[in-house]
Structures are given as structure tokens and as C-alpha cells.
Enzyme design. Structure first.
Site, short mmCIF file in Angstrom:
data_model
loop_
_atom_site.label_atom_id
_atom_site.label_comp_id
_atom_site.label_asym_id
_atom_site.label_seq_id
_atom_site.Cartn_x
_atom_site.Cartn_y
_atom_site.Cartn_z
N SER A 261 0.70 -4.53 -7.53
CA SER A 261 0.13 -3.84 -6.77
C SER A 261 -0.07 -2.48 -7.26
CB SER A 261 0.22 -3.98 -5.12
OG SER A 261 1.51 -2.85 -5.01
N ASP A 262 -0.93 -1.76 -7.15
CA ASP A 262 -0.71 -0.30 -7.32
C ASP A 262 0.16 0.28 -6.38
OD1 ASP A 262 -0.94 2.25 -8.58
OD2 ASP A 262 -3.21 2.22 -8.50
N TYR A 263 0.55 1.89 -6.79
CA TYR A 263 1.52 2.22 -5.86
C TYR A 263 1.37 2.37 -4.31
CZ TYR A 263 5.06 6.20 -6.32
OH TYR A 263 6.10 7.18 -5.85
N SER A 264 2.40 1.64 -3.64
CA SER A 264 2.35 1.39 -2.26
C SER A 264 1.02 0.98 -1.58
CB SER A 264 2.74 2.60 -1.43
OG SER A 264 1.79 3.78 -1.47
N ALA A 265 0.18 0.05 -2.56
CA ALA A 265 -1.18 -0.32 -1.98
C ALA A 265 -1.11 -1.39 -1.05
CB ALA A 265 -1.79 -0.71 -3.08
#
Ligand code: NOJ
Length: 718
Positions: A261-265
Site C-alpha cells: 500500500s502507499d503510506y498509511s493508505a
């Protein structure tokens, strides 16, 4: 070889979830002794930490080594962590931004830079890079256009695939290579109004034609990882988007690598208001194929329970963990968990003369000569040079996201000129600042004075490097007013003036174009930017960059791109026109179109010939384009091939790049450049959700967008 299946069979569910969790290095550095804030916020225990499978954002290789060493003591399974970082345009030796690399139209340049970045990154303790970013872009208000290669799917695909191959090489165990992670799946570049993180609303047709091909090209090139995007696509966040993640990525494309996932997505699913529950967010993301959760810890907190409830299968969990373990095995981490990291934080492979040379040559190939009335190149016989503007003597030209690169290690324009012109007097005057709201003109008088007596004036203008990149969106991308005023005052006293422009996005340069005799756009050129600029301005090197993302005439034209379908009812520009497509204030076309870029050579496109004007679906047609360098200056030219499907069941772009070659021409050299056209190059995403081609006429041209020439008809027969 580690027996991964056996290893997996010995792991508890908690330990497996650790492999699917990526945390910031700071969590490990700050929690060496006790459970402190970060761990509490993440709802993790110290024991949980010993199971974590990967780390991002460590700034020194010594940090990486210390974290890994401690981990291997603590983890009962002795599974090395994998270390990931954003090596976007170099690790320590910084080369031009990806958007600038696109303008080189040269895969050799991209390959050479990328291999250098991989070598330096290995010493930096990097094992996976979150590159290439191949988001297709049309809206220069979005700050992240700097990470993309631009507004053409073929160019993005070609450059993305070249980066994947150069990062990964043939064997990931080789410590010159690192694994690549293509991002941000999908269509993050379509962010509405260019506002970062805003939703993307896009037709399947546009997605398939323009936005998706580059991710697919990277997958075909063997990319090991893929990162999802933050954004919602047609209402469904990527991490929850079954159509994108399952149907397209897995079923159609067969991607079998690790998805992160992207950053805390994953956490963002709650912010997207898809669900109020952290637990359900974990369930949705995991069941949509997101293997690793970056930074947030919903997987660790909830998946064990979701398995017990039968909402996630343990078999799927094992498959995801195995993908991560396989990546570690491919990287050789079980045998060498440090993999060439330089523990002293001072590697001999960083910033070598050879690397600087690569970065300088790249910066020279990426710069675009946007305008030249003959002022450039300047003569090297100049006695006095006035170097004016906020970018005249700053190292802040390496660009956003320069990893471990340091402005203090980059060559400023002043330093570049000093090296090239040791006998000349170089007067530096800043004139004004570069913030959008700067109004202080107290430096104008000295700048004008310096310009008055100079043999050549170089105006170093642009927007600051932290105006582009993540989270940096703009409503006005015009060159700042105060810099334009400075330019006007300078040119009024000395016509022998060229502007050197710096930015991470196409800027609106309409007024500058009317003011100064020459504009050389440098983007953010990196560590060797000053040397490259000096070489280009004084003719040591001939500019050869071409625009890969349109420069609008006004911000209101955004999004603007060359490969649009036909705008019907076009009429004259200006007010009081009725029922026509036109803007009141300016022309519809960009100021500098895709493919535009001048040279000190003079290239004449003499002819375009087709081997046949008809082809069947299994045929190939050869296109021969003859180009003559009529000047006595050797130089490089990108020869481009465009097509237009004249009538189709679906409105087709008025111009579409289908091939390009960048070639060197000696002075006076005439070359015939060959391309092959086959039926797959003529296909499009049809109304029945399939790639098709239709019989009929296609126009084949060369030149560049908005300036197509030598158009010939080619008939596809079925
Ligand atoms: C957020 C960015 O969107 C992404 O491109 C990057 O790779 C990650 N942060 C990790 O730094």
C-alpha cells in the site's frame, strides 16, 4: 537456498502478519530501550516489533545495519527485514527529475543514471526502491508531475521499463542491483484539479489508453513490486478497488509480485469513509491483494481475528507471506542481510567523478532549449558575464525527493561558469527572491547595473524546488511576477540575455517568452546542474531535450496534453465569439507542445516514405524518414513517428506518438531513419471493452505535436 515453505510452516499467524507490515525506521531507532510513543500509537508491543518484515525511511546505512542486526538477534525465526526507500532520481549523486529524464527521450541516459543510482543505493543500505513512478500526467498544477515522464503512454512505458531493467538487472543477488516497485496503481496522476490526494474520475477508455499502459510495461519488464495509490478511482479507493486490483492487475496482467500500500493508505480507507472500522479496512485491503501495509498496523491488529471469523483465509495469508519471503530470497538477504550497506556512512561509490560525469551528461540531455533567436550559444570569449536571479548561485537545484543528495554538494550555475570561463569576470546579483509572494525589489538596481556592462547576461529564474513533489499543488503555475519584472528590466538594458529556468513542473512562460531572446529550461538538473548549464549556454554541448509535458500558455488551460481527441467547432481566439470552441484570452494550443525542443544544429526533415500505403493485419510497413543536419554543428535529434486514426467508432487522438529514436548527427549529415508499423500499433480500447483496430485510413506523420509534417496515408485492410 532457504526452504521458504518449511520456514512458513514454523511461523505463527502473528509472525506472518509481521512480514506484511512495513514500519518507519524511526520506530526501531526510537524504541531501542522502551515502549514509547510511536509503539503505543501503533498499538504494538515490543514483541510485535521483532516480527516486522520491512522498513522504510532510514537516512543512513549505519541505521539500517543497526536495525537489521538487532532484529536478527530478536526474531526467533531469523528472517531478515527488507529495507526500502524512495530512490527517485539518484541516491547521493542526483540526476535530473524523472520528468526531465522523459525529455531526454533517451533510454540509454535513463539506464545509465538508474544503474548508478542502484550502485549508490546498495551502499546506502537500500534493497528495494519505490521507483519507477509511471503515473501518466496532464495537469501541471499537480506537484508530483516531477516524478513522472509526462503525458505520453509510450514514453512513460519505455522509460518505466528501462528503469525496472536497470535497477533489477538479470540477477537480484548481484549487489549492483536492487528491486524496483512501480507506483502508484492506478491513475494517481489524474488527481482532480491537480490537487494532491484528490479523487480521480476517469473513463475506462482513457484509463486503458493512457494511464494503465506504463504500469503494465513495468510488469512485463519484470518489476518485483507494485504500490497502490492513495486515491479513489471512480469512487473506489485503489486499496479497495476490486476491479483494478483483482480483475486488471491479477487476472488480466497476471502480476505475481509483492503489492504494497502507499503510506498509511490502508488506514486511509477509513478517511475515505469506505468503512468506519479499522478491522474492516484491513479485511478490504488484504482481500483485494494488498500484501504489505505501509506504516499503519491494521493488519497486525486485526487479521488474526478476521481469520478466526473466516473473513480472511489462512491460505491467502500464506500466499502473501510467501511472496514477501521469496523477494527476500531473491535479494539474497538470508545469506547477506546487509547486502553491501556501508556501515561507516561514507561509501567510496558515492559521488565519484564517474557518477558526477553521468549526472552531468544526463542534465545536458534533459535540458530543453525552448526559445532561441540566435542569442545562444554565447561566445566563450566573453570578458564579463552578469549572472542574475534567485537561482544564480544556489545548490537548491537538485529537486524535490533527492534522497540522500545534498544541495551543498551540487554545482551551482555560478560554479559551473567559473569552471568553464576561468578568465571571465562573473558578477552575481540575485535581484529578487523566488517565493510566489515576493515583492522586494531592492535587489533590482544592482542587477540592472551588472547587466548594463556585461557581454552576456544569464537570468536564472523559476520556482523553488519544494513547490513541486508530494503535497505541492498550485493554482497558478506562471513564473512569479517579480521575476518577470526583473527580466523586463534586465532585457531593457542588455538584449544579449538568455533565461535559464528551473522547475519541477511545466511553468507558464508566456510573458517570459515575449521578454527574453532565449530560454533554456533546466528542470531541476541535479548535482551537476551548474556544469551542465554552463556547457549548454556556451555551446560546449548542444541542447537536445524535447518537451514531454506540454507547457501551457495560461494555467487555465490545465489539464492540457497533446494527444487529445478532436475538439469540434474550433473557432478564433478572443471575446464575443459565438458557438465556437476557443478561449477568450489565448489560443487553445500549448506555448511549447509535446516534442518541441530547439538545437544549435538545424535539422531539416526532408521526407517521409512508406514501403506501402496498404497493409493487412499480419503485415508490416516500413517508414523511412530522411533528416538532414544542415548546419555545421553536430547534434542529437529525436525523430518522432505519429499516427492518427482518421475515422473510428471511438473518437481517436488527433496525434499519437507511436515510435521515436534519438540519434546523433554529424555536421552536414543526412540520415534515413527507419521505423516499422504493424497492426498492434494501430489498436485502441474499443467500445466493447477490448483492444481493437479498425480497417480504414491512418495518417502517418513526423515532426512534433501541433507541428506534424510529411503526413502520408496508410490503409489498414481487413
Ligand atoms: C508516499 C508516496 O506517495 C510514495 O510515492 C512513497 O513511495 C511513499 N510515501 C514512501 O515514502
Amino acid at each position: 537456498m532457504t526452504d521458504l515453505k518449511k520456514l512458513l510452516s514454523q511461523m505463527t499467524v502473528k509472525e506472518k502478519l509481521g512480514q506484511l507490515t512495513q514500519l518507519n525506521a524511526r520506530v526501531f531507532i526510537d524504541t531501542q530501550a522502551d515502549i514509547t510513543g510511536p509503539l503505543l500509537n501503533l498499538k504494538l508491543t515490543k514483541e510485535d516489533l521483532t516480527t516486522v518484515g520491512s522498513v522504510l525511511n532510514y537516512w543512513k546505512p549505519s541505521e539500517m545495519v543497526a536495525i537489521q542486526r538487532q532484529h536478527l538477534k530478536d526474531d526467533r525465526n531469523k528472517i531478515p527485514m527488507v529495507f526500502m526507500m524512495d530512490v527517485i532520481h539518484g541516491y547521493r549523486t542526483i540526476f535530473p527529475l524523472p520528468l526531465a529524464l522523459g525529455c531526454s527521450f533517451n533510454t540509454d541516459v535513463v539506464t545509465e543514471c538508474t544503474k548508478m543510482a542502484a550502485r549508490e543505493a546498495v551502499a546506502g543500505g537500500v534493497q528495494v526502491t519505490f521507483t519507477p513512478m509511471v503515473d501518466y500526467v496532464r495537469d501541471a498544477r499537480w506537484g508530483r508531475v516531477m516524478e513522472s515522464c509526462g503525458e505520453d503512454a509510450l514514453l512513460n512505458s519505455t522509460m518505466g521499463a528501462a528503469q525496472v531493467k536497470a535497477f533489477q538487472g538479470d540477477d537480484l543477488r548481484n549487489k549492483e542491483n536492487i528491486a524496483a516497485c512501480v507506483k502508484h496503481f492506478a491513475a494517481y496522476g489524474g488527481a482532480d484539479t491537480g490537487l494532491d490526494y484528490s479523487p480521480v474520475d476517469i473513463s475506462e477508455h482513457t484509463l486503458r489508453e493512457h494511464y494503465l499502459p506504463a504500469y503494465k510495461a513495468c510488469i512485463d519488464a519484470g518489476v518485483e513490486m507494485l504500490m497502490t495509490s492513495y486515491t479513489a478511482v471512480n469512487g473506489v479507493p485503489s486499496n479497495a478497488n476490486e476491479w483494478l486490483m483483482k480483475k486488471i492487475l491479477k487476472d488480466e496482467w497476471g502480476f505475481s509480485g509483492v503489492v504494497i500500500s502507499d503510506y498509511s493508505a490502508v488506514k486511509d480507507l477509513v478517511e475515505h469513509a469506505i468503512t468506519p472500522s479499522e478491522k474492516e479496512a484491513a479485511e478490504i485491503a488484504f482481500n483485494n491483494g494488498v500484501d504489505i501495509e505501509m506504516v499503519s498496523t491494521f493488519y497486525m491488529s486485526h487479521i488474526e481475528e478476521l481469520i478466526a471469523e473466516g473473513k480472511i483465509s489462512e491460505e491467502k495469508l500464506d500466499e502473501a507471506v510467501l511472496r514477501v519471503l521469496e523477494l527476500k530470497e531473491k535479494l539474497g538477504l538470508f545469506e547477506d542481510p546487509y547486502r553491501g550497506a556501508c556501515e561507516t556512512d561514507d561509501s567510496e561509490v558515492w559521488l565519484t567523478e564517474e557518477n558526477r560525469d553521468i549526472a552531468r551528461r544526463a542534465a545536458e540531455e534533459c535540458a530543453i532549449l525552448l526559445k532561441n533567436d540566435g542569442t545562444l550559444p554565447f561566445s566563450k570569449d566573453v570578458k564579463k558575464v552578469a549572472l542574475i536571479g534567485p537561482f544564480a548561485d544556489t545548490g537548491d537545484i537538485i529537486g524535490f525527493w533527492a534522497c540522500s543528495g545534498r544541495p551543498s554538494e551540487s554545482i551551482t550555475v555560478k560554479e559551473g561558469l567559473r569552471r568553464l570561463l576561468p578568465g571571465a569576470e562573473i558578477i552575481v546579483e540575485k535581484g529578487c527572491g523566488y517565493e510566489f509572494n515576493d515583492t522586494d525589489k531592492s535587489g533590482f538596481a544592482a542587477a540592472v547595473e551588472a547587466a548594463k556592462g556585461a557581454d552576456a547576461v544569464i537570468l536564472c529564474l523559476g520556482e523553488p524546488q519544494d513547490y513541486s513533489g508530494e503535497g505541492n499543488s498550485r493554482v497558478d503555475i506562471s513564473l512569479h511576477k517579480i521575476q518577470l519584472e526583473l527580466a523586463r528590466e534586465i532585457v531593457a538594458v542588455n538584449k544579449n540575455t538568455a533565461a535559464l529556468t528551473f522547475s519541477g513542473r511545466p511553468l507558464v512562460l508566456s510573458e517570459l517568452d515575449e521578454t527574453v531572446p532565449a530560454i533554456l529550461h533546466m528542470w531541476f538538473p541535479g548535482t551537476e546542474g551548474g556544469n551542465a548549464a554552463a556547457n549548454l549556454l556556451f555551446g560546449e554541448v548542444n541542447p537536445s531535450g524535447k518537451v514531454s509535458m506540454s507547457f501551457p500558455r495560461a494555467t487555465g488551460q490545465c489539464p492540457i496534453y497533446y494527444n487529445r481527441t478532436k475538439v469540434i467547432r474550433q473557432g478564433p481566439t478572443g471575446p464575443h465569439t459565438k458557438n465556437v470552441a476557443s478561449f477568450i484570452e489565448c489560443d487553445m494550443t500549448p506555448l511549447y507542445s509535446f516534442g518541441h525542443g530547439l538545437s544549435y544544429s538545424s535539422f531539416k526533415y526532408e521526407s517521409l516514405e512508406l514501403s506501402s500505403d496498404k497493409m493487412g493485419v499480419d503485415d508490416k510497413v516500413t517508414v523511412k524518414i530522411t533528416v538532414h543536419n544542415e548546419s555545421d554543428v553536430p547534434g542529437k535529434e529525436t525523430v518522432m513517428l505519429y499516427m492518427r486514426d482518421v475515422f473510428a467508432s471511438n473518437a481517436r487522438p488527433m496525434q499519437q506518438l507511436i515510435a521515436f529514436k534519438k540519434l546523433h548527427f554529424e555536421a552536414g549529415e543526412r540520415r534515413t531513419v527507419e521505423f516499422t508499423v504493424d497492426e498492434p500499433m494501430l489498436r485502441f480500447w474499443g467500445n466493447d471493452h477490448k483492444k481493437i483496430s479498425e480497417a480504414g485510413e491512418f495518417e502517418i506523420s513526423t515532426g512534433y505535436a501541433d507541428h506534424l509534417i510529411h503526413t502520408k496515408s496508410l490503409w489498414l485492410e481487413k
